[in-house]
Write an enzyme that holds these catalytic residues in place. Structure first.
Site, PDB file in Angstrom:
ATOM      1  N   LYS A  63       0.831  -1.205   0.000  1.00 25.15           N
ATOM      2  CA  LYS A  63       0.000   0.000   0.000  1.00 25.15           C
ATOM      3  C   LYS A  63       0.872   1.264   0.000  1.00 25.15           C
ATOM      4  O   LYS A  63       2.074   1.196   0.210  1.00 25.15           O
ATOM      5  CB  LYS A  63      -0.960  -0.035   1.192  1.00 25.15           C
ATOM      6  CG  LYS A  63      -1.923  -1.245   1.106  1.00 25.15           C
ATOM      7  CD  LYS A  63      -2.843  -1.157  -0.089  1.00 25.15           C
ATOM      8  CE  LYS A  63      -3.487  -2.443  -0.561  1.00 25.15           C
ATOM      9  NZ  LYS A  63      -4.344  -3.170   0.311  1.00 25.15           N
TER      10      LYS A  63
HETATM   11  C1  LIG Z   1      -5.491  -4.156   0.568  1.00 25.08           C
HETATM   12  C2  LIG Z   1      -6.955  -3.933   0.467  1.00 25.08           C
HETATM   13  C3  LIG Z   1      -7.836  -4.243   1.519  1.00 25.08           C
HETATM   14  C4  LIG Z   1      -7.435  -5.007   2.741  1.00 25.08           C
HETATM   15  O1  LIG Z   1      -6.347  -4.514   3.423  1.00 25.08           O
HETATM   16  P1  LIG Z   1      -5.394  -5.557   4.200  1.00 25.08           P
HETATM   17  O2  LIG Z   1      -4.496  -4.649   4.974  1.00 25.08           O
HETATM   18  O3  LIG Z   1      -4.687  -6.353   3.160  1.00 25.08           O
HETATM   19  O4  LIG Z   1      -6.261  -6.394   5.073  1.00 25.08           O
HETATM   20  C5  LIG Z   1      -9.168  -3.898   1.384  1.00 25.08           C
HETATM   21  N1  LIG Z   1      -9.621  -3.304   0.268  1.00 25.08           N
HETATM   22  C6  LIG Z   1      -8.821  -3.013  -0.770  1.00 25.08           C
HETATM   23  C7  LIG Z   1      -9.396  -2.338  -1.958  1.00 25.08           C
HETATM   24  C8  LIG Z   1      -7.458  -3.345  -0.711  1.00 25.08           C
HETATM   25  O5  LIG Z   1      -6.669  -3.082  -1.758  1.00 25.08           O
END
Ligand SMILES: *Cc1c(COP(=O)(O)O)cnc(C)c1O
Length: 382
Positions: free
Chosen positions: A190
């Site tokens: 992210k």
């Molecule tokens: C990464 C992601 C999540 C979940 O986040 P995690 O930290 O991996 O649990 C939820 N929604 C979207 C659109 C994502 O890209």
């Protein structure tokens, strides 16, 4: 088997965390401190993120998925309630809805942005709708201000899945500061990473307290208080979703460099936009780069060609991917399927190009050159 010859190593992966010596040092120091459950570093990370956004409070949790699940509970979403969500999202959004016993109502997105709009939301409202979960695809903010009054009047909360959108804004307002329940992910790829992690921006102090209780197995008392007493009280249901001090320390270190990393993402995205300009049969998904910190770079290609282009490019060492296969077509979510022709079409057209801060303009050029080559051979075999 010989490995395919790659001219550009960074372009061989679709995404990768942007880690530096200061992140390694922060993780190492937190490990050496010997106490790495929820700790002072976690509280510090919460304060730093809140200060960065300019909000009163932020609740750190173990993942973006946990943030969404907790935010829905905090918003009063119960068993049987309906949550509007785009099918074009990571499956985590859907699992977060189902985990609390609610049901997803899948909706369409704008094919040029892959985000929901006020129109696609309003079209899908039913008497059972209790929440709307816009997904800020690619880092693009979703502005539903035009329907906030309507949603409020019907008792419908907005729980934003801003997993892609840390650092993005709507006009001059950063995502997370618009008075909605906003959820971030700080997972491995992210915009900002804690290795694993997430956060909720609560709307009120009581929502903040509820989120803190829910992340800590339903125990309302603070960690410090628990250590100092002979018992603890379990006040409600809860998850084991605290953020460890090690993860928080990495997050704090990342946050110090965030402005640079965000600028690099914008620059890379613009380079892609310029390089892809005029490439026949390729449409770039628009992330509103002036206001966003782009999370990815996604194009739409002729639907019959996508899978072959994907294979060709991977064979040539380019880390392309697909984000995401539509959720309403997944076996696990079949019960909530409804026909979504726009999503089904774009789901067969999208291709995510390699995109992460270790890439340079040269890497982008290499990817676009390979895409052009793959499109050319596609043209000659069709
Ligand atoms: C990464 C992601 C999540 C979940 O986040 P995690 O930290 O991996 O649990 C939820 N929604 C979207 C659109 C994502 O890209």
């Amino acid at each position: 088997m010989s490995k395919p010859h790659t001219l550009s190593e960074p372009a061989s992966v679709n995404a990768r965390p942007d880690l530096t010596e200061s992140d390694y040092a922060a993780a190492s120091a937190a490990l050496r401190a010997g106490q790495f459950g929820h700790g002072a570093a976690t509280d510090q990370f919460e304060r730093s993120v809140a200060a960065h956004l300019g909000v009163d409070d932020v609740v750190a949790v173990s993942s973006g998925t946990a943030a969404l699940q907790i935010a829905l509970t905090v918003a009063g979403i119960h068993r049987g309630d309906e949550v509007i969500v785009p099918s074009m999202t990571y499956c985590a959004s859907i699992h977060a809805i189902l985990a609390g016993g609610a049901r997803p109502r899948f909706i369409e997105v704008d094919p040029t942005t892959l985000c929901v709009t006020a129109e696609t939301v309003v079209e899908a409202l039913t008497t059972r709708t209790r929440a709307v979960m816009p997904v800020l695809y690619g880092g693009r903010a979703v502005d539903l201000a035009a329907i906030h009054q309507l949603l409020d009047a019907r008792g419908i909360s907005v729980v934003e899945d801003a997993a892609h959108a840390f650092g993005s804004s709507v006009g001059t307002r950063l995502v997370g500061t618009a008075g909605l329940l906003t959820c971030f992910s700080f997972g491995p790829i992210k915009n900002l990473t804690c290795i694993e992690g997430g956060a909720i921006v609560p709307r009120t102090p009581s929502e903040a307290a509820a989120a803190r209780r829910l992340r800590a197995l339903g125990i309302a008392a603070s960690q410090a208080h628990r250590i100092a007493t002979t018992t603890y009280t379990v006040d409600s249901a809860g998850l084991r979703a605290t953020m460890s001090a090690v993860h928080a320390a990495v997050g704090c270190s990342q946050l110090e460099r965030f402005a640079r990393s965000a600028a690099h993402r914008r620059e890379l995205w613009r380079t892609y936009r310029d390089q892809l300009h005029g490439l026949d049969g390729v449409k770039l998904i628009d992330v509103d780069v002036e206001n966003s910190v782009p999370f990815n770079c996604v194009v739409r290609v002729h639907r019959g060609a996508r899978d072959r282009l994907h294979t060709r490019m991977r064979d040539n060492g380019i880390g392309v991917g697909v984000h995401y296969p539509p959720n309403h077509l997944q076996p696990a979510f079949r019960r909530w399927h409804r026909p979504l022709p726009v999503t089904e079409r774009v789901g067969r057209e999208i291709l995510s190009l390699p995109f992460h801060p270790a890439m340079t303009a040269l890497d982008v050029e290499h990817v676009v050159c390979q895409l052009r080559g793959a499109l050319d051979s596609e043209g000659s075999t069709r």
